[in-house]
Design a protein around this motif. Structure first.
Motif, short mmCIF file in Angstrom:
data_model
loop_
_atom_site.label_atom_id
_atom_site.label_comp_id
_atom_site.label_asym_id
_atom_site.label_seq_id
_atom_site.Cartn_x
_atom_site.Cartn_y
_atom_site.Cartn_z
N SER A 77 0.84 -1.19 0.00
CA SER A 77 0.00 0.00 0.00
C SER A 77 0.87 1.24 0.00
O SER A 77 1.97 1.25 0.59
CB SER A 77 -0.93 0.00 1.22
N PHE A 78 0.38 2.29 -0.64
CA PHE A 78 1.17 3.51 -0.76
C PHE A 78 0.25 4.71 -0.90
O PHE A 78 -0.92 4.59 -1.28
CB PHE A 78 2.12 3.43 -1.97
N LYS A 79 0.80 5.86 -0.59
CA LYS A 79 0.08 7.11 -0.79
C LYS A 79 0.50 7.69 -2.13
O LYS A 79 1.69 7.94 -2.36
CB LYS A 79 0.41 8.10 0.33
N VAL A 91 3.17 2.49 2.94
CA VAL A 91 2.62 2.48 4.30
C VAL A 91 2.38 1.05 4.72
O VAL A 91 2.23 0.15 3.89
CB VAL A 91 1.30 3.29 4.38
N ALA A 94 -3.27 -0.22 4.86
CA ALA A 94 -4.07 0.52 3.89
C ALA A 94 -5.01 1.48 4.60
O ALA A 94 -5.61 1.14 5.63
CB ALA A 94 -4.87 -0.45 3.03
N SER A 97 -6.81 7.04 2.02
CA SER A 97 -6.10 7.81 0.98
C SER A 97 -5.03 7.00 0.27
O SER A 97 -4.27 7.54 -0.52
CB SER A 97 -5.46 9.06 1.62
N THR A 98 -4.96 5.71 0.55
CA THR A 98 -3.90 4.90 -0.03
C THR A 98 -4.43 4.03 -1.17
O THR A 98 -5.63 3.83 -1.33
CB THR A 98 -3.26 3.98 1.02
N THR A 100 -3.62 0.16 -2.99
CA THR A 100 -2.98 -1.13 -2.75
C THR A 100 -2.71 -1.83 -4.08
O THR A 100 -3.63 -2.08 -4.86
CB THR A 100 -3.83 -2.04 -1.85
#
Length: 408
Positions: A77-79, A91, A94, A97-98, A100
């Motif tokens: 998961s990432f922004k 991150v 999750a 605002s993320t 996956t």
């Protein structure tokens, strides 16, 4: 009775362990992955998840073992970036605002000391997210048949062909997510690997291998990352006009592995007018060419099979020498052209090149006062212009020089 039960159990287990019989499904794999139903396979979408499930089904069909963190899957998961110059932040959990993404990993365990990693990204641009070159007024699905259903299809083909073959190495087959957003899936894997990267022998990446041209031009990047590569690529080649690039750094997933001191090879058949546009569809691919590329990569792997773990060598990062531009001509360069000048492989609508009367197939030999002998000299010449500047561009068209006025 006990003997009968054991016999039934043995027959059942024997049936489950029957060897996989190879079938070429390259065209079928592309057809599924590049279908409108997957809505362009954008990272984190339902379409991408359906593509991942299909790849798992194919891995199981071939007989690969799972090598993800959850069966065949490795999620991350990432922004998303809000600033194009900042890095994506991964991150641990999750959130709203993320996004996956999901890498898909299958393994052939030959009980060898080293592992060859063979990968291709399977995500694309959905309905035309950041990176799309489509300028239409309505949203359209970007199916990404060449980019990169083609690479995944060849990767799956190699998985089938390497089952019970060339057993001096293990094989990790990877379908990466998040490539279009910045090599995210491969980056995440190399920092959270599901095997010891110290045992990785080398990595093969296939990104856009579906449009081999009639002259058989095939680009191979990373040839300088191990001393064995150049000789092997030459001796195994019977069908291609090779364009070799030594650097292990480039705009695809092999870069993530090169940065971990792993030798890499990246195969590429060149850009085209449908790149990052809705027109990149399955019927436009050269399937015979894809079969030849699969044959070639298998031949390279076979020739290296008894060479042990390859030595790694650092290469010059050519991207650091690339000039920065304030303007563009609105052309798609032919990156595989090895003649003198910069050959135009496509013209964007309503851009300076089209307005100046340039055409697909023109070879730029002079821009302003600068001679253009190759891609780098073209980029250096272009970097000297600003918006509003007017200059003369000289192109070679059907063997004759043609002068055009171009305004940026």
């Amino acid at each position: 009775m006990k003997q009968v039960s054991l016999l039934v159990l043995f027959i059942t287990l024997w049936g489950c362990k029957q060897d996989y019989t190879y079938q070429n499904k390259i065209k079928d794999d592309v057809a599924f992955l590049a279908d409108d139903k997957l809505e362009g396979r954008e990272t984190g979408t339902k379409g991408e998840q359906e593509a991942a499930a299909y790849i798992v089904k194919r891995f199981k069909e071939i007989g690969l073992s799972p090598k993800g963190t959850e069966d065949f899957y490795q999620t991350f998961s990432f922004k998303p970036k809000t600033n194009p110059h900042e890095d994506v932040t991964f991150v641990t959990m999750a959130e709203d605002s993320t996004v996956t993404g999901t890498n898909v990993l299958g393994y052939i365990d030959n009980q060898a000391e080293s592992t060859i990693i063979i990968g291709a990204h399977y995500d694309h641009l959905g309905y035309g997210s950041e990176g799309s070159l489509y300028r239409g007024k309505t949203k359209e699905i970007h199916n990404g048949a060449d980019d990169n259903a083609s690479g995944v299809a060849v990767m799956l083909d190699l998985a089938g062909r390497l089952k019970n073959k060339n057993t001096a190495n293990n094989y990790l087959f990877m379908a990466f997510s998040g490539e279009e957003m910045g090599l995210l899936g491969s980056n995440y894997f190399t920092k959270n690997a599901t095997l010891d990267l110290g045992t990785a022998n080398y990595m093969i990446n296939m990104d856009m291998v579906g449009r081999l041209k009639q002259d058989g031009t095939l680009a191979v990047y990373g040839v300088g990352t191990s001393p064995r590569f150049k000789q092997t690529l030459t001796s195994s080649n019977n069908n291609f006009k090779l364009i070799e690039n030594e650097s292990g750094v480039g705009p695809s997933d092999h870069t993530s592995f090169y940065l971990q001191d792993i030798p890499v090879l990246h195969f590429f058949t060149g850009q085209h007018e449908d790149y990052h546009k809705p027109g990149d569809d399955a019927e436009k691919l050269n399937y015979e060419g894809m079969n030849l590329i699969s044959d070639y990569i298998l031949e390279v792997i076979t020739e290296l099979d008894d060479n042990g773990k390859l030595a790694f060598r650092k290469t010059k990062n050519e991207s650091e020498e690339t000039p920065r531009f304030k303007v563009g001509m609105g052309v798609i360069p032919d990156y595989l052209f090895d003649g003198e000048g910069m050959r135009i492989d496509g013209i964007s609508e309503d851009k300076p090149a089209q307005k100046a009367g340039l055409q697909k197939g023109d070879v730029v030999v002079k821009l302003g006062d600068s001679l253009v002998t190759d891609m780098m000299s073209y980029m250096k010449a272009l970097s000297s212009f600003s918006k509003g500047d007017t200059t003369t561009v000289v192109v070679k068209r059907h063997g004759e020089n043609v002068n055009k006025q171009i305004q940026f």
